[in-house]
Design a protein around this motif. Structure first.
Motif, PDB file in Angstrom:
ATOM      1  N   TYR A 109      33.895 -80.471  -1.377  1.00  0.00           N
ATOM      2  CA  TYR A 109      34.054 -80.921  -2.761  1.00  0.00           C
ATOM      3  C   TYR A 109      32.765 -80.909  -3.580  1.00  0.00           C
ATOM      4  O   TYR A 109      32.792 -81.213  -4.775  1.00  0.00           O
ATOM      5  N   CYS A 110      31.657 -80.584  -2.954  1.00  0.00           N
ATOM      6  CA  CYS A 110      30.375 -80.580  -3.679  1.00  0.00           C
ATOM      7  C   CYS A 110      29.710 -79.217  -3.581  1.00  0.00           C
ATOM      8  O   CYS A 110      28.514 -79.104  -3.302  1.00  0.00           O
ATOM      9  N   LYS A 111      30.486 -78.173  -3.820  1.00  0.00           N
ATOM     10  CA  LYS A 111      29.973 -76.814  -3.640  1.00  0.00           C
ATOM     11  C   LYS A 111      28.862 -76.470  -4.639  1.00  0.00           C
ATOM     12  O   LYS A 111      28.046 -75.584  -4.385  1.00  0.00           O
ATOM     13  N   ALA A 112      28.838 -77.157  -5.777  1.00  0.00           N
ATOM     14  CA  ALA A 112      27.804 -76.870  -6.779  1.00  0.00           C
ATOM     15  C   ALA A 112      26.485 -77.556  -6.457  1.00  0.00           C
ATOM     16  O   ALA A 112      25.478 -77.328  -7.120  1.00  0.00           O
ATOM     17  N   HIS A 113      26.488 -78.411  -5.447  1.00  0.00           N
ATOM     18  CA  HIS A 113      25.278 -79.148  -5.060  1.00  0.00           C
ATOM     19  C   HIS A 113      24.865 -78.702  -3.659  1.00  0.00           C
ATOM     20  O   HIS A 113      25.620 -78.863  -2.704  1.00  0.00           O
ATOM     21  N   ARG A 114      23.651 -78.177  -3.546  1.00  0.00           N
ATOM     22  CA  ARG A 114      23.215 -77.654  -2.244  1.00  0.00           C
ATOM     23  C   ARG A 114      21.977 -78.365  -1.729  1.00  0.00           C
ATOM     24  O   ARG A 114      21.306 -77.891  -0.824  1.00  0.00           O
ATOM     25  N   LYS A 115      21.654 -79.523  -2.315  1.00  0.00           N
ATOM     26  CA  LYS A 115      20.497 -80.283  -1.871  1.00  0.00           C
ATOM     27  C   LYS A 115      20.933 -81.729  -1.685  1.00  0.00           C
ATOM     28  O   LYS A 115      21.661 -82.279  -2.511  1.00  0.00           O
ATOM     29  N   ALA A 116      20.488 -82.364  -0.609  1.00  0.00           N
ATOM     30  CA  ALA A 116      20.895 -83.740  -0.319  1.00  0.00           C
ATOM     31  C   ALA A 116      19.695 -84.589   0.041  1.00  0.00           C
ATOM     32  O   ALA A 116      18.875 -84.195   0.883  1.00  0.00           O
ATOM     33  N   ALA A 117      19.612 -85.759  -0.607  1.00  0.00           N
ATOM     34  CA  ALA A 117      18.626 -86.780  -0.240  1.00  0.00           C
ATOM     35  C   ALA A 117      19.408 -87.918   0.399  1.00  0.00           C
ATOM     36  O   ALA A 117      20.205 -88.586  -0.262  1.00  0.00           O
ATOM     37  N   VAL A 118      19.208 -88.110   1.698  1.00  0.00           N
ATOM     38  CA  VAL A 118      20.008 -89.070   2.464  1.00  0.00           C
ATOM     39  C   VAL A 118      19.172 -90.318   2.743  1.00  0.00           C
ATOM     40  O   VAL A 118      18.139 -90.242   3.420  1.00  0.00           O
ATOM     41  N   LEU A 119      19.620 -91.457   2.223  1.00  0.00           N
ATOM     42  CA  LEU A 119      18.920 -92.731   2.403  1.00  0.00           C
ATOM     43  C   LEU A 119      19.539 -93.465   3.576  1.00  0.00           C
ATOM     44  O   LEU A 119      20.725 -93.804   3.533  1.00  0.00           O
ATOM     45  N   CYS A 120      18.761 -93.711   4.629  1.00  0.00           N
ATOM     46  CA  CYS A 120      19.307 -94.265   5.866  1.00  0.00           C
ATOM     47  C   CYS A 120      18.675 -95.611   6.219  1.00  0.00           C
ATOM     48  O   CYS A 120      17.449 -95.770   6.173  1.00  0.00           O
ATOM     49  N   GLY A 121      19.519 -96.550   6.585  1.00  0.00           N
ATOM     50  CA  GLY A 121      19.056 -97.827   7.090  1.00  0.00           C
ATOM     51  C   GLY A 121      18.862 -97.773   8.590  1.00  0.00           C
ATOM     52  O   GLY A 121      18.969 -96.706   9.221  1.00  0.00           O
ATOM     53  N   ASN A 122      18.609 -98.931   9.201  1.00  0.00           N
ATOM     54  CA  ASN A 122      18.328 -98.982  10.635  1.00  0.00           C
ATOM     55  C   ASN A 122      19.562 -99.200  11.498  1.00  0.00           C
ATOM     56  O   ASN A 122      19.497 -99.068  12.716  1.00  0.00           O
ATOM     57  N   GLY A 123      20.693 -99.524  10.859  1.00  0.00           N
ATOM     58  CA  GLY A 123      21.905 -99.810  11.624  1.00  0.00           C
ATOM     59  C   GLY A 123      22.790 -98.591  11.785  1.00  0.00           C
ATOM     60  O   GLY A 123      22.370 -97.448  11.571  1.00  0.00           O
ATOM     61  N   ASN A 124      24.048 -98.839  12.133  1.00  0.00           N
ATOM     62  CA  ASN A 124      24.968 -97.732  12.397  1.00  0.00           C
ATOM     63  C   ASN A 124      25.308 -96.938  11.148  1.00  0.00           C
ATOM     64  O   ASN A 124      25.638 -95.750  11.243  1.00  0.00           O
ATOM     65  N   ASN A 125      25.261 -97.561   9.964  1.00  0.00           N
ATOM     66  CA  ASN A 125      25.476 -96.790   8.750  1.00  0.00           C
ATOM     67  C   ASN A 125      24.359 -95.769   8.581  1.00  0.00           C
ATOM     68  O   ASN A 125      24.591 -94.627   8.178  1.00  0.00           O
ATOM     69  N   GLY A 126      23.131 -96.177   8.932  1.00  0.00           N
ATOM     70  CA  GLY A 126      22.017 -95.231   8.938  1.00  0.00           C
ATOM     71  C   GLY A 126      22.228 -94.132   9.958  1.00  0.00           C
ATOM     72  O   GLY A 126      21.884 -92.957   9.722  1.00  0.00           O
ATOM     73  N   GLY A 127      22.810 -94.505  11.122  1.00  0.00           N
ATOM     74  CA  GLY A 127      23.127 -93.495  12.131  1.00  0.00           C
ATOM     75  C   GLY A 127      24.102 -92.461  11.608  1.00  0.00           C
ATOM     76  O   GLY A 127      23.959 -91.257  11.868  1.00  0.00           O
ATOM     77  N   ASP A 128      25.124 -92.933  10.828  1.00  0.00           N
ATOM     78  CA  ASP A 128      26.036 -91.993  10.167  1.00  0.00           C
ATOM     79  C   ASP A 128      25.252 -91.059   9.256  1.00  0.00           C
ATOM     80  O   ASP A 128      25.500 -89.846   9.209  1.00  0.00           O
TER      81      ASP A 128
END
Length: 505
Positions: A42-61
């Motif tokens: 669904y995001c074919k027009a966007h080809r760059k990702a900045a992923v903000l990760c925490g220390n828990g399992n959500n960060g693991g995702d």
């Protein structure tokens, strides 16, 4: 669909892990795959990702999603609080896997201000998941508020960081405001309340294969009304039926200057399928109603306002649209309710009259349906601090008076006498116009007259109302759609329901 608490969702994960069986890190991989696939699709027009990760399992995702997006051709950068920080066990596994991908840079939050965000950058929120139990600490609060100022596409994994799954932390909490939330397996209650739902953007529920056995056997008081629920309630029309099979509905309302309200309710009752529809209104509305609704029959209840509520046995009545609060109307309503024992629909001025004295609430027949908006609810039952507490008060009052409360909101809630809550998923801001509630009264009265139970009438009726509004918004826009446009779309909603019901036979 059942809605579970954060604690129940963790138990659901553990049940799946032990019964499938599958390891927790494999389950994380499954969830992350669903997220990465959605973003890729669904995001074919966007080809760059900045992923903000925490220390828990959500960060693991987040770590796993970053790795998968890179393999799908995205330019990916990951941000963490501390490159040598202590992660949860599964997050640590995926952080280590990420380190083996040379094309992904891993930076600290302090470096984000110098990062180049271009028009094709997606900001992915994997800071905190459903395990968050308190407001964001200052360093995360500052990060979230800085990110909120960025005009880029934002996507939250499972839940936007800063909000709780099940309620409110306090009135001053900070949270990341995203465009899309990709949540796992079921809705969270916080997505469906105005104080927290405004942070989620559009919500997509991703199936990650959690145990069906757990879902079926675990109890909850909270549910979302999705299309599958509605199809199970809907009764297609019998080809050999006649008008006597679909009940008698009477809409009681209208007063001088407010006849339009009872016209809208009458039209929606007829459009929803009542076999016979009557309008009980003052004589001053006779010509208006007869010309606007020639299919309905008219009964005189007074001159410029209703004085008496005489109805035939076996007729289902909805009272309130445009009723007014004249003294003689009040007396007539109280006289009627003292003798009437069958379930009915009460809305608008009928509720305003009852709210004048708490003793009046005892007059509401058991299993009746009342449809207050937040201010009407406050007048009836008292003020609350927020919509979560309002809902809990509604659960108490539904039990106390053995009634169904249709608590109007962006996600209208149907509360049963047992204390169960059904959040509606249809509808839009185009319903924020005078007359929309009158239409709902007509729909509910019609369904109840046709033999649907009070519970099913409430759940199905609210869904129909919202779905017709969604169709109307597509044609006319939320700004320009009118209540009459919503009524006109009811036929299209029923056509759609019939087609989907036939396919499932």
């Amino acid at each position: 669909m059942k809605i579970f608490t954060a604690t129940q969702i963790r138990s659901w994960d553990q049940f799946t892990i032990s019964h499938e069986p599958i390891s927790s890190v494999q389950l994380m991989e499954r969830a992350s795959t669903a997220v990465a696939n959605w973003i890729s699709e669904y995001c074919k027009a966007h080809r760059k990702a900045a992923v903000l990760c925490g220390n828990g399992n959500n960060g693991g995702d987040g770590f796993a999603v970053a790795r998968m997006l890179y393999l799908k051709g995205f330019d990916v950068d990951v941000f963490v609080n501390d490159l040598k920080g202590k992660f949860s066990e599964d997050a640590a596994v995926n952080f280590k896997r990420l380190g083996g991908v040379s094309g992904i840079s891993i930076r600290t939050f302090k470096q984000i201000e110098h990062y180049t965000f271009d028009d094709k950058t997606i900001i992915i929120d994997a800071l905190f998941g459903t395990g968050l139990s308190r407001p964001l600490a200052d360093e995360y609060k500052e990060l979230v508020e800085w990110i909120n100022k960025k005009d880029h596409l934002k996507i939250a994994i499972d839940i936007p960081s800063g909000i709780s799954s099940d309620g409110l932390f306090d009135s001053d909490f900070s949270a990341l405001k995203v465009d899309y939330t990709l949540s796992f397996q079921c809705w969270k209650r916080s997505f469906l309340h105005p104080e927290t739902g405004k942070y989620t953007g559009k919500v997509f529920i991703l199936d990650i294969g959690l145990s069906d056995q757990y879902k079926e056997t675990t109890e909850t008081h909270y549910f979302s009304t999705d299309d599958s629920v509605v199809r199970s309630l809907f009764k297609p029309r019998n080809d050999f039926a006649h008008k006597g099979n679909y009940g008698k509905a009477i809409i009681a309302g209208g007063s001088y200057g407010k006849i339009g309200a009872v016209v809208l309710a009458t039209k929606s009752a007829m459009k929803t399928g009542a076999g016979l529809t009557f309008t009980l209104a003052p004589q001053c509305g006779y010509e208006i109603v007869q010309m606007s609704c020639p299919e309905a029959m008219f009964r005189v209840g007074g001159d410029r306002f209703i004085k008496s509520f005489d109805i035939d046995k076996g007729t289902t009545i909805g009272i309130g649209p445009g009723l007014g609060t004249h003294e003689e109307t009040r007396k007539g309503l109280f006289t009627f309710l003292k003798d009437y024992k069958s379930p009915l629909i009460l809305d608008a001025d009928a509720l305003n009259i009852l709210s004048e004295d708490q003793k009046n609430l005892q007059l509401i027949p058991r299993h009746s349906i009342i449809t207050p908006h937040p201010k009407e609810f406050e007048r009836l039952f008292g003020k609350t601090e927020n919509s979560f507490k309002r809902l809990e008060l509604a659960r108490e009052k539904a039990k106390e008076f053995s009634i169904y409360i249709v608590l109007k909101d962006h996600h209208t809630q149907v509360i049963t006498p047992e204390g169960n809550v059904y959040y509606n998923l249809t509808g839009n801001a185009g319903l924020a116009k005078g007359g929309s509630g009158d239409i709902l009264t007509g729909i509910l009265t019609s369904l109840l007259a046709q033999g649907y139970s009070e519970k099913d009438s409430s759940i199905l009726g609210v869904w129909l109302h919202g779905k017709a509004a969604d169709f109307a918004a597509e044609k006319h826009s939320k700004e320009s759609m009118l209540p009459t446009d919503v009524i006109d779309e009811l036929g299209n909603v029923f056509n759609d329901l019939n087609r989907k019901t036939e396919r499932n036979l």
